[in-house]
Scaffold this motif. Structure first.
Motif, mmCIF file in Angstrom:
data_model
loop_
_atom_site.group_PDB
_atom_site.id
_atom_site.type_symbol
_atom_site.label_atom_id
_atom_site.label_comp_id
_atom_site.label_asym_id
_atom_site.label_seq_id
_atom_site.Cartn_x
_atom_site.Cartn_y
_atom_site.Cartn_z
ATOM 1 N N ASN A 4 -16.939 -85.496 42.522
ATOM 2 C CA ASN A 4 -17.867 -86.626 42.613
ATOM 3 C C ASN A 4 -18.423 -87.023 41.253
ATOM 4 O O ASN A 4 -18.640 -88.208 40.970
ATOM 5 N N VAL A 5 -18.660 -85.995 40.403
ATOM 6 C CA VAL A 5 -19.158 -86.282 39.048
ATOM 7 C C VAL A 5 -18.103 -87.056 38.261
ATOM 8 O O VAL A 5 -18.414 -88.034 37.559
ATOM 9 N N LYS A 39 -19.647 -90.652 41.489
ATOM 10 C CA LYS A 39 -20.320 -90.795 42.781
ATOM 11 C C LYS A 39 -21.586 -89.929 42.811
ATOM 12 O O LYS A 39 -21.736 -88.976 42.035
ATOM 13 N N SER A 40 -22.438 -90.213 43.745
ATOM 14 C CA SER A 40 -23.690 -89.462 43.887
ATOM 15 C C SER A 40 -23.408 -88.055 44.432
ATOM 16 O O SER A 40 -22.568 -87.882 45.317
ATOM 17 N N ILE A 41 -24.122 -87.078 43.878
ATOM 18 C CA ILE A 41 -23.954 -85.688 44.339
ATOM 19 C C ILE A 41 -25.124 -85.232 45.213
ATOM 20 O O ILE A 41 -25.146 -84.093 45.678
ATOM 21 N N VAL A 42 -26.094 -86.094 45.423
ATOM 22 C CA VAL A 42 -27.297 -85.741 46.178
ATOM 23 C C VAL A 42 -26.954 -85.275 47.587
ATOM 24 O O VAL A 42 -27.532 -84.312 48.102
#
Length: 267
Positions: free
Chosen positions: A18-19, A23-26
Motif C-alpha cells: 500500500n505504501v 494507498k492509505s494504510i490506516v
C-alpha cells in the motif's frame, strides 16, 4: 503462534504494498492487533504452564513437610486442578510433579499412575525413580494399617457382644495389634475410631480421648465420635480390671493421626 506469525508477515507485505502504491494504510493498522495477540497468547500460555509446574512442585514439598496444614492441602489440590495435564502428557518432569503432589496428599493410586507415565517417557528420571520407591513404601504401610484395623474391629465387635470384661487373651491380642500398628500419613474417621475404641477397652482412656478429639476436630458433627467420647467419660467400657505391664507398654505409643476433614455435603 505459527499462524499468527504468517498473518503478521502477510499484513506487513500488504502494508508495504500500500505504501508503494501510495494507498492509505490506516485501514490495515487495526488488523495487526490480531497476530500480536495470537503470538503473545502462546507465550502467556507457555509461561502459565511452566509457572504451574513449578508451583505444584513447591507446594507439594510444603505439604510433605506440613501434612496437617489444611490450607496448604487445599492450595495444592487447586493447583493440580488448574494445571494443563494435556500439555504435560509428554513432559516427564511435569508428570512426576503431579505424582509428587498426589503423593503428598496421600492419594497413592493417582500418584502411582502419574509416576508410571513419567517413567514410561524417561525411565532414568532420578526424582521419578525415588518417588516410585516412596509410593510403594506408603502403599505397604497403608495396606498393613488396614489389616490391623480389620483385626481390631473384630476384637472390638467381640468385646461389644460380651457382657464380661476382656479376658487376658483378648487384652493381649488388642495390645499386640496396637503396639505394632503402622500409621499412614493420613487416616479416616472410621479407622481412627476403631483404634480409639480399642484403646478404651484396654484402659488407655487418655490416649483414646486424644484420638477421638482429633476426629472431632476434623468432623465436629460426628455422632459416633460424640457418643464414644461420652462413653469414655462415663466409664461405660468393660475394661481390664488391672493395668498390667502389658498395657503399660502402650504408654509410649503415639497415635498422631492426621484426619482429613470430611468434604462438604452438596445440597
Amino acid at each position: 503462534m505459527i499462524t499468527g506469525g504468517i498473518l503478521f508477515l502477510a499484513l506487513v507485505f500488504a502494508l508495504i504494498w500500500n505504501v508503494i502504491k501510495g494507498k492509505s494504510i490506516v485501514a490495515l493498522l487495526p488488523f495487526f492487533f490480531l497476530p500480536i495477540v495470537m503470538i503473545g497468547w502462546t507465550a502467556i500460555k507457555s509461561f502459565s504452564y511452566d509457572n504451574g509446574k513449578i508451583n505444584i512442585e513447591k507446594t507439594a514439598n510444603e505439604v510433605a513437610k506440613n501434612p496437617a496444614d489444611t490450607t496448604l492441602r487445599v492450595k495444592l489440590e487447586k493447583s493440580i486442578a488448574a494445571f494443563d495435564t494435556t500439555r504435560a502428557a509428554n513432559d516427564p518432569v511435569a508428570l512426576n510433579n503431579i505424582s509428587s503432589a498426589y503423593y503428598a496428599l496421600g492419594k497413592y493410586n493417582e500418584a502411582s499412575i502419574y509416576n508410571q507415565k513419567a517413567l514410561s517417557i524417561n525411565p532414568g528420571l532420578p526424582q521419578a525413580i525415588n518417588l516410585k520407591a516412596g509410593i510403594e513404601k506408603q502403599v505397604a504401610v497403608k495396606n498393613s494399617f488396614e489389616h490391623s484395623i480389620r483385626q481390631l474391629n473384630n476384637s472390638v465387635a467381640a468385646a461389644d457382644s460380651s457382657k464380661a470384661a476382656l479376658t487376658p487373651e483378648a487384652t493381649q491380642k488388642i495390645v499386640g495389634i496396637l503396639k505394632t500398628v503402622k500409621q499412614p500419613v493420613y487416616t479416616d474417621e472410621k479407622s481412627s475410631l476403631v483404634i480409639a475404641k480399642a484403646l478404651a477397652l484396654v484402659n488407655k482412656n487418655e490416649q483414646s480421648m486424644q484420638v477421638v478429639n482429633k476426629v472431632l476436630e476434623a468432623n465436629p458433627q460426628s455422632q459416633e465420635s460424640l457418643q464414644l467420647k461420652k462413653n469414655i467419660e462415663t466409664g461405660k467400657f468393660k475394661t481390664v480390671a488391672v493395668d498390667s505391664a502389658q498395657t503399660k507398654s502402650l504408654d509410649s505409643k503415639k497415635f498422631n493421626f492426621i484426619i482429613k476433614k470430611a468434604p462438604p455435603v452438596k445440597q
